[in-house]
Design a protein around this motif. Structure first.
Motif, mmCIF file in Angstrom:
data_model
loop_
_atom_site.group_PDB
_atom_site.id
_atom_site.type_symbol
_atom_site.label_atom_id
_atom_site.label_comp_id
_atom_site.label_asym_id
_atom_site.label_seq_id
_atom_site.Cartn_x
_atom_site.Cartn_y
_atom_site.Cartn_z
ATOM 1 N N UNK A 46 0.357 -32.479 -84.718
ATOM 2 C CA UNK A 46 0.690 -33.632 -84.031
ATOM 3 C C UNK A 46 1.808 -34.729 -85.256
ATOM 4 N N UNK A 47 1.132 -34.507 -86.488
ATOM 5 C CA UNK A 47 2.068 -35.231 -87.631
ATOM 6 C C UNK A 47 3.493 -34.555 -87.665
ATOM 7 N N UNK A 48 3.547 -33.410 -87.482
ATOM 8 C CA UNK A 48 4.712 -32.502 -87.467
ATOM 9 C C UNK A 48 5.526 -33.086 -86.158
ATOM 10 N N UNK A 49 4.931 -33.090 -85.186
ATOM 11 C CA UNK A 49 5.694 -33.580 -83.893
ATOM 12 C C UNK A 49 6.299 -35.076 -84.091
ATOM 13 N N UNK A 50 5.392 -35.903 -84.673
ATOM 14 C CA UNK A 50 6.166 -37.345 -84.973
ATOM 15 C C UNK A 50 7.025 -37.368 -86.015
ATOM 16 N N UNK A 51 6.917 -36.605 -86.776
ATOM 17 C CA UNK A 51 8.225 -36.588 -87.866
ATOM 18 C C UNK A 51 9.304 -36.041 -87.105
ATOM 19 N N UNK A 69 0.620 -43.058 -81.044
ATOM 20 C CA UNK A 69 0.359 -42.013 -79.481
ATOM 21 C C UNK A 69 0.534 -40.603 -79.777
ATOM 22 N N UNK A 70 1.869 -40.348 -80.390
ATOM 23 C CA UNK A 70 1.891 -38.804 -80.729
ATOM 24 C C UNK A 70 1.092 -38.122 -81.619
ATOM 25 N N UNK A 71 0.620 -38.812 -82.715
ATOM 26 C CA UNK A 71 -0.313 -38.356 -83.688
ATOM 27 C C UNK A 71 -1.474 -38.088 -82.877
ATOM 28 N N UNK A 72 -2.098 -39.092 -82.190
ATOM 29 C CA UNK A 72 -3.192 -38.884 -81.230
ATOM 30 C C UNK A 72 -3.102 -37.776 -80.157
#
Length: 92
Positions: A46-51, A69-72
């Motif tokens: 999820x952190x990678x998606x946010x980045x 919200x992306x991280x969660x």
């Protein structure tokens, strides 16, 4: 489709609750390791998606709220963000 994305968000939130409970009161031996490992892997994803989606969120009204919200929720929140229009995408 909104129902599916909403159900995905609800199940993801339930998973994070299970990971949190596992941290406070560890489950039985093999299960607590698997829950902790899967929670860590999902947090990294999820952190990678946010980045990776950082650039597309800059034009949003509340980009930090979207990043949280992306991280969660991960992809379940990404699917609810409307795609940029052709005029916005052409100058990029």
């Amino acid at each position: 489709m909104k129902v599916i994305w909403g159900l995905g968000k609800l199940l993801t939130l339930l998973f994070w609750l299970v990971v949190l409970v596992n941290q406070l009161m560890p489950f039985v031996h093999p299960l607590h390791l698997l829950v902790a490992l899967s929670g860590g892997v999902l947090a990294i994803l999820h952190l990678l998606e946010a980045l990776l989606c950082n650039r597309s969120l800059k034009g949003r009204a509340h980009p930090w709220r979207d990043r949280l919200k992306i991280v969660i929720f991960g992809v379940f929140h990404l699917q609810t963000i409307p795609a940029p229009t052709a005029s916005k995408a052409s100058h990029a």
